[in-house]
Design a protein around this motif. Structure first.
Motif, PDB file in Angstrom:
ATOM      1  N   VAL A  14       0.734  -1.329   0.137  1.00  0.00           N
ATOM      2  CA  VAL A  14      -0.139   0.087   0.062  1.00  0.00           C
ATOM      3  C   VAL A  14       0.973   1.025  -0.014  1.00  0.00           C
ATOM      4  CG1 VAL A  14      -1.677   1.367   1.432  1.00  0.00           C
ATOM      5  CG2 VAL A  14      -1.770  -1.145   1.121  1.00  0.00           C
ATOM      6  N   TYR A  15       0.712   2.190  -0.937  1.00  0.00           N
ATOM      7  CA  TYR A  15       1.541   3.137  -1.049  1.00  0.00           C
ATOM      8  C   TYR A  15       1.420   4.268   0.371  1.00  0.00           C
ATOM      9  CZ  TYR A  15       3.309   7.611  -3.067  1.00  0.00           C
ATOM     10  OH  TYR A  15       4.213   8.623  -3.223  1.00  0.00           O
ATOM     11  N   THR A  16       0.254   4.481   0.797  1.00  0.00           N
ATOM     12  CA  THR A  16       0.330   5.136   2.066  1.00  0.00           C
ATOM     13  C   THR A  16      -0.710   4.440   2.976  1.00  0.00           C
ATOM     14  OG1 THR A  16       0.710   7.357   0.832  1.00  0.00           O
ATOM     15  CG2 THR A  16      -0.152   7.432   3.228  1.00  0.00           C
ATOM     16  N   VAL A  17      -0.349   3.872   4.058  1.00  0.00           N
ATOM     17  CA  VAL A  17      -1.037   3.048   4.842  1.00  0.00           C
ATOM     18  C   VAL A  17      -1.847   3.756   5.713  1.00  0.00           C
ATOM     19  CG1 VAL A  17      -0.838   1.136   6.610  1.00  0.00           C
ATOM     20  CG2 VAL A  17       0.624   0.958   4.671  1.00  0.00           C
ATOM     21  N   GLY A  18      -2.995   3.576   5.688  1.00  0.00           N
ATOM     22  CA  GLY A  18      -3.943   4.521   6.778  1.00  0.00           C
ATOM     23  C   GLY A  18      -4.534   3.550   7.519  1.00  0.00           C
ATOM     24  N   VAL A  19      -5.201   4.234   8.507  1.00  0.00           N
ATOM     25  CA  VAL A  19      -5.866   3.466   9.749  1.00  0.00           C
ATOM     26  C   VAL A  19      -6.814   2.486   9.140  1.00  0.00           C
ATOM     27  CG1 VAL A  19      -7.973   3.843  11.627  1.00  0.00           C
ATOM     28  CG2 VAL A  19      -5.971   5.337  11.242  1.00  0.00           C
ATOM     29  N   ALA A  20      -7.622   2.608   7.856  1.00  0.00           N
ATOM     30  CA  ALA A  20      -8.565   1.535   7.419  1.00  0.00           C
ATOM     31  C   ALA A  20      -7.655   0.347   7.092  1.00  0.00           C
ATOM     32  CB  ALA A  20      -9.368   2.277   6.345  1.00  0.00           C
ATOM     33  N   ASP A  21      -6.574   0.574   6.254  1.00  0.00           N
ATOM     34  CA  ASP A  21      -5.730  -0.459   6.039  1.00  0.00           C
ATOM     35  C   ASP A  21      -5.093  -1.208   7.159  1.00  0.00           C
ATOM     36  OD1 ASP A  21      -5.557   0.331   3.091  1.00  0.00           O
ATOM     37  OD2 ASP A  21      -4.330   2.068   3.791  1.00  0.00           O
ATOM     38  N   VAL A  22      -4.842  -0.684   8.359  1.00  0.00           N
ATOM     39  CA  VAL A  22      -4.518  -1.308   9.416  1.00  0.00           C
ATOM     40  C   VAL A  22      -5.497  -2.388   9.843  1.00  0.00           C
ATOM     41  CG1 VAL A  22      -3.526  -1.138  11.760  1.00  0.00           C
ATOM     42  CG2 VAL A  22      -2.575   0.394   9.983  1.00  0.00           C
ATOM     43  N   GLN A  23      -6.494  -1.706   9.988  1.00  0.00           N
ATOM     44  CA  GLN A  23      -7.808  -2.180  10.501  1.00  0.00           C
ATOM     45  C   GLN A  23      -8.235  -3.688   9.734  1.00  0.00           C
ATOM     46  OE1 GLN A  23     -10.459   1.056  10.531  1.00  0.00           O
ATOM     47  NE2 GLN A  23     -10.239   1.200  12.729  1.00  0.00           N
ATOM     48  N   GLU A  24      -8.025  -3.321   8.200  1.00  0.00           N
ATOM     49  CA  GLU A  24      -8.257  -4.395   7.490  1.00  0.00           C
ATOM     50  C   GLU A  24      -7.359  -5.476   7.567  1.00  0.00           C
ATOM     51  OE1 GLU A  24      -8.257  -5.192   2.548  1.00  0.00           O
ATOM     52  OE2 GLU A  24      -8.848  -3.228   3.394  1.00  0.00           O
ATOM     53  N   ALA A  30      10.122   1.161  -1.253  1.00  0.00           N
ATOM     54  CA  ALA A  30      10.988   2.302  -0.908  1.00  0.00           C
ATOM     55  C   ALA A  30      10.375   3.515  -0.852  1.00  0.00           C
ATOM     56  CB  ALA A  30      12.406   2.531  -1.686  1.00  0.00           C
ATOM     57  N   TRP A  31       9.435   4.072  -1.663  1.00  0.00           N
ATOM     58  CA  TRP A  31       8.458   5.118  -1.823  1.00  0.00           C
ATOM     59  C   TRP A  31       7.245   5.038  -1.110  1.00  0.00           C
ATOM     60  CZ3 TRP A  31       9.947   2.058  -5.957  1.00  0.00           C
ATOM     61  CH2 TRP A  31       9.034   0.818  -6.408  1.00  0.00           C
ATOM     62  N   ASN A  32       6.852   3.666  -0.335  1.00  0.00           N
ATOM     63  CA  ASN A  32       5.641   3.867   0.468  1.00  0.00           C
ATOM     64  C   ASN A  32       5.815   4.397   1.796  1.00  0.00           C
ATOM     65  OD1 ASN A  32       4.876   2.494  -1.579  1.00  0.00           O
ATOM     66  ND2 ASN A  32       4.629   0.266  -0.682  1.00  0.00           N
ATOM     67  N   GLY A  33       4.724   4.666   2.465  1.00  0.00           N
ATOM     68  CA  GLY A  33       4.609   5.141   3.712  1.00  0.00           C
ATOM     69  C   GLY A  33       3.460   4.880   4.333  1.00  0.00           C
ATOM     70  N   TYR A  34       3.131   5.875   5.578  1.00  0.00           N
ATOM     71  CA  TYR A  34       2.072   5.436   6.253  1.00  0.00           C
ATOM     72  C   TYR A  34       1.666   6.915   6.698  1.00  0.00           C
ATOM     73  CZ  TYR A  34       5.764   5.130   9.462  1.00  0.00           C
ATOM     74  OH  TYR A  34       7.021   5.249  10.438  1.00  0.00           O
ATOM     75  N   THR A  35       0.199   7.064   7.152  1.00  0.00           N
ATOM     76  CA  THR A  35      -0.028   8.230   7.935  1.00  0.00           C
ATOM     77  C   THR A  35       0.337   8.340   9.323  1.00  0.00           C
ATOM     78  OG1 THR A  35      -2.150   7.472   8.593  1.00  0.00           O
ATOM     79  CG2 THR A  35      -1.691   8.662   6.226  1.00  0.00           C
ATOM     80  N   GLY A  36       0.537   9.364  10.136  1.00  0.00           N
ATOM     81  CA  GLY A  36       0.612   9.323  11.423  1.00  0.00           C
ATOM     82  C   GLY A  36      -0.260   8.618  12.115  1.00  0.00           C
ATOM     83  N   GLN A  37      -1.699   8.842  11.653  1.00  0.00           N
ATOM     84  CA  GLN A  37      -2.956   8.289  12.360  1.00  0.00           C
ATOM     85  C   GLN A  37      -2.760   6.855  12.398  1.00  0.00           C
ATOM     86  OE1 GLN A  37      -5.938  10.317  10.146  1.00  0.00           O
ATOM     87  NE2 GLN A  37      -6.449  11.570  12.166  1.00  0.00           N
ATOM     88  N   ALA A  38      -2.311   6.506  11.337  1.00  0.00           N
ATOM     89  CA  ALA A  38      -2.193   4.883  11.377  1.00  0.00           C
ATOM     90  C   ALA A  38      -1.029   4.326  12.152  1.00  0.00           C
ATOM     91  CB  ALA A  38      -1.793   4.538   9.664  1.00  0.00           C
ATOM     92  N   LYS A  39       0.019   4.909  12.131  1.00  0.00           N
ATOM     93  CA  LYS A  39       1.101   4.627  12.985  1.00  0.00           C
ATOM     94  C   LYS A  39       0.521   4.596  14.666  1.00  0.00           C
ATOM     95  CE  LYS A  39       5.605   3.948  14.138  1.00  0.00           C
ATOM     96  NZ  LYS A  39       6.457   3.041  13.313  1.00  0.00           N
TER      97      LYS A  39
END
Length: 130
Positions: A57-67, A83-92
Motif C-alpha cells: 500500500v502506497y500510504t497505509v492508513g487506519v482503514a488499511d491497518v484495521q483491514e 522504498a517510496w511507500n509510507g503511512y499516515t501518522g494516524q495509522a502509526k
C-alpha cells in the motif's frame, strides 16, 4: 483484475524476495517461516517472535491497518515494503494503540534488533531528528 491493481496491496515477487533475503541475513533473526505470501513468522535470538504482514500500500492508513488485522489477527507488525511507500501518522498511532508495529522498510530493519516498546516505538536514526 489488472496486474497494476493486484500489486496495489500485494508486493511484487521481487519485493517479497528482498524481505526473505533480509530475514535470512539479519543478525537478530534466528529463523523465519513463510505462513502465506504476505505473512511471515520471524523467530529472533533472545527476543519475542514477530508475525509480519508485508503490504505494498502506497500510504497505509487506519482503514488499511484495521483491514489487515481483521484478516490476520495474529499479526504484530506491518511492513509497507516499497522504498517510496509510507503511512499516515494516524495509522502509526492507531497500530501502536493495538500493539502492532507499522514500519517502512528502513525502519523495520533496525526495529528487528529490539523488543517490546523499543520495537513498537522504533524510529530510524535518519528520522529521529525530524
Amino acid at each position: 483484475m489488472a496486474q497494476g491493481d493486484y500489486y496495489a496491496k500485494v508486493p511484487r515477487p521481487e519485493s517479497l524476495e528482498v524481505v526473505r533475503r533480509s530475514l535470512a541475513r539479519h543478525n537478530a533473526v534466528s529463523d523465519y517461516k513463510e505462513v502465506s505470501a504476505q505473512v511471515y513468522e520471524i523467530f529472533r535470538t533472545r527476543k519475542s517472535t514477530v508475525t509480519l504482514y508485508v503490504t505494498n500500500v502506497y500510504t497505509v492508513g487506519v482503514a488499511d491497518v484495521q483491514e489487515i488485522i481483521e484478516e490476520h489477527p495474529s499479526v504484530t507488525c506491518i511492513l509497507t515494503v516499497s522504498a517510496w511507500n509510507g503511512y499516515t501518522g494516524q495509522a502509526k498511532e492507531y497500530a501502536k494503540s493495538i500493539g502492532v508495529s507499522l514500519f517502512k522498510y528502513k525502519e523495520w530493519m533496525g526495529a528487528l534488533n529490539y523488543d517490546g516498546d523499543a520495537f513498537l516505538d522504533y524510529i530510524a536514526p535518519s528520522d529521529r531528528e525530524k
